[in-house]
Motif scaffolding. Structure first.
Motif, PDB file in Angstrom:
ATOM      1  N   ARG A  42       0.832  -1.211   0.000  1.00 49.07           N
ATOM      2  CA  ARG A  42       0.000   0.000   0.000  1.00 49.07           C
ATOM      3  C   ARG A  42       0.864   1.257   0.000  1.00 49.07           C
ATOM      4  O   ARG A  42       0.581   2.240  -0.705  1.00 49.07           O
ATOM      5  N   ALA A  46       1.433   4.581  -2.568  1.00 47.60           N
ATOM      6  CA  ALA A  46       1.372   5.977  -2.135  1.00 47.60           C
ATOM      7  C   ALA A  46       2.665   6.715  -2.460  1.00 47.60           C
ATOM      8  O   ALA A  46       2.653   7.908  -2.781  1.00 47.60           O
ATOM      9  N   THR A  51       1.441  10.517  -2.215  1.00 46.51           N
ATOM     10  CA  THR A  51       0.281  10.795  -1.381  1.00 46.51           C
ATOM     11  C   THR A  51       0.685  10.827   0.089  1.00 46.51           C
ATOM     12  O   THR A  51       1.280   9.859   0.589  1.00 46.51           O
ATOM     13  N   ILE A  53       0.586  10.259   4.037  1.00 47.30           N
ATOM     14  CA  ILE A  53       0.077   9.072   4.720  1.00 47.30           C
ATOM     15  C   ILE A  53      -0.132   9.360   6.204  1.00 47.30           C
ATOM     16  O   ILE A  53       0.699   9.999   6.854  1.00 47.30           O
ATOM     17  N   ASP A 114      -6.417  15.661   3.578  1.00 51.21           N
ATOM     18  CA  ASP A 114      -5.798  15.281   2.301  1.00 51.21           C
ATOM     19  C   ASP A 114      -4.683  14.256   2.493  1.00 51.21           C
ATOM     20  O   ASP A 114      -3.591  14.381   1.929  1.00 51.21           O
ATOM     21  N   VAL A 115      -4.977  13.242   3.283  1.00 47.65           N
ATOM     22  CA  VAL A 115      -4.030  12.144   3.473  1.00 47.65           C
ATOM     23  C   VAL A 115      -4.759  10.818   3.275  1.00 47.65           C
ATOM     24  O   VAL A 115      -5.988  10.735   3.380  1.00 47.65           O
ATOM     25  N   GLU A 116      -3.986   9.790   2.997  1.00 48.37           N
ATOM     26  CA  GLU A 116      -4.529   8.433   2.988  1.00 48.37           C
ATOM     27  C   GLU A 116      -4.255   7.819   4.346  1.00 48.37           C
ATOM     28  O   GLU A 116      -3.112   7.766   4.791  1.00 48.37           O
ATOM     29  N   GLU A 117      -5.322   7.384   5.017  1.00 54.50           N
ATOM     30  CA  GLU A 117      -5.158   6.795   6.344  1.00 54.50           C
ATOM     31  C   GLU A 117      -5.094   5.284   6.238  1.00 54.50           C
ATOM     32  O   GLU A 117      -5.869   4.650   5.525  1.00 54.50           O
ATOM     33  N   LEU A 118      -4.155   4.709   6.986  1.00 56.95           N
ATOM     34  CA  LEU A 118      -3.964   3.264   7.000  1.00 56.95           C
ATOM     35  C   LEU A 118      -3.816   2.822   8.445  1.00 56.95           C
ATOM     36  O   LEU A 118      -3.002   3.375   9.187  1.00 56.95           O
TER      37      LEU A 118
END
Length: 384
Positions: A42, A46, A51, A53, A114-118
């Motif tokens: 993943r 990113a 992107t 994170i 504006d982040v991708e959360e994991l």
């Protein structure tokens, strides 16, 4: 009665659903990418798109996931981590921040845009349950869940993680000279074993008791259910993992010696040299520790003799092919590749089941009956 067992390594997570109504060979099994590899993939995506994170959740196994996180930070991509997730990289959070990663509280998560959360976690019961459910198999009626992960432990500042782990191994073996000494009910986990505790924390609300265990002892314990291995009262079992290689010397009274090294730091000649020293009792802690391994412990001065039986060392683990070279030269150690119930990849799951039967005695009769059913079946060892 059913027990879900999950052995979580660096490359794969190996899953076995024990059902007392089935022959153990008919139990449902899955070999899937490990959680750390899933996170790694993943994050690589990113990284390609640059992107930002946000990593929340729990401490999990590092290796591939940690490398990908650090690569993103070096590339100048914003990386945010909650304190519990950040311990995946280091228990000392100032060292995580020194990598260019921003540590944020759980309350600050909503402010990050504006982040991708994991979410980080080693054990995802809901995902595993959904996978089984998609095939019409329910996990609602489990008697127990057993999960194995590798845990260095939370070493105090200035103390080597490698030394700290071996001090822990020594303490457990002296307290209970048994491979099951490395398994615990979720409410009995030592405070220093933070990754085991994170598994328990991430699995709150389970419908049954949770047992957690260290991966290598689970694999070695599981290998003993191969009938050829079970016939030996004295044996050396070597688990060659993707990251760590651990060998136990076992006798009638329990554990007689152990060493643990990093798989990437050894080749076959070095490994066989260590196994010979483990056998004759000459192996010293510094022989392994000073070679960037974890260490060694000896509890017996007696010698274990190679060459007198039809194989010298029992081998299991995903990197066991390292021993294939020794088939070419008879002077090298003769390996026997353990296949408990016909499947090496889930040896750790069988070890988890055996430990669970000991920790939860109300489950012991059906589980041990199933596990012992395979010990009498004749299997010819490797004969060169």
């Amino acid at each position: 009665m059913k027990i879900l067992s999950v052995d979580i390594g660096t490359g794969t997570q190996d899953i076995f659903l024990y059902d007392s109504n089935l022959d153990i060979e008919n139990g449902f099994k899955l070999v899937l990418p490990s959680p750390t590899m899933m996170v790694h993939r993943r994050l690589k995506q990113a990284l390609h798109t640059r992107t930002p994170i946000l990593l929340s959740g729990y401490q999990m196994g590092g290796g591939p996931s940690a490398w990908a996180i650090e690569e993103m930070a070096r590339a100048g991509i914003p990386v945010y981590m909650t304190p519990s997730a950040a311990t995946t990289l280091n228990d000392e959070l100032d060292k995580v921040e020194a990598l260019g990663i921003r540590i944020i509280s759980d309350d600050e998560i909503k402010k990050i845009k504006d982040v991708e959360e994991l979410e980080l976690r080693d054990f995802d019961f809901n995902l595993i349950s959904k996978t089984f459910n998609d095939y019409g198999v329910s996990l609602k009626d489990l008697g127990a869940i057993a999960v194995a992960v590798f845990d260095h432990g939370n070493a105090p500042a200035g103390i080597s993680d490698r030394q700290f782990r071996f001090d822990y191994l020594d303490e457990r073996i002296k307290a209970k000279n048994s491979l099951s000494a490395f398994a615990y009910l979720s409410n009995d986990i030592p405070k220093i074993m933070t990754r085991l505790q994170s598994v328990a924390d991430s699995a709150s609300g389970l419908p049954c008791p949770l047992v957690v265990m260290d991966t290598a002892p689970a694999a070695v314990l599981g290998a003993d259910f191969d009938p050829a291995v079970a016939q030996r009262k004295a044996k050396i079992v070597c688990n060659v993992g993707n990251f760590h290689t651990l060998a136990f010397r076992l006798g009638e009274k329990g554990i007689e010696g152990v060493f643990e090294h990093h798989t990437g730091e050894i080749d076959l000649p070095k490994l066989e040299s260590l196994l010979r020293a483990l056998a004759d009792g000459s192996l010293k802690h510094e022989d392994v520790f000073n070679d960037m391994g974890h260490g060694a412990l000896m509890y017996s001065n007696e010698k274990f003799e190679f060459g007198k039986d039809d194989f010298d060392v029992v081998v299991t683990g995903p990197r066991r092919s390292m021993f294939a070279l020794s088939q070419k030269e008879r002077e090298n150690l003769r390996p026997y590749f353990a296949v408990p119930f016909g499947d090496m990849m889930i040896a750790g799951c069988f070890g988890l089941l055996a430990a669970t039967a000991e920790i939860l005695p109300e489950l012991a009769e059906p589980v041990l009956g199933s596990l012992r059913s395979g010990r009498g079946r004749g299997v010819a060892p490797w004969d060169g």
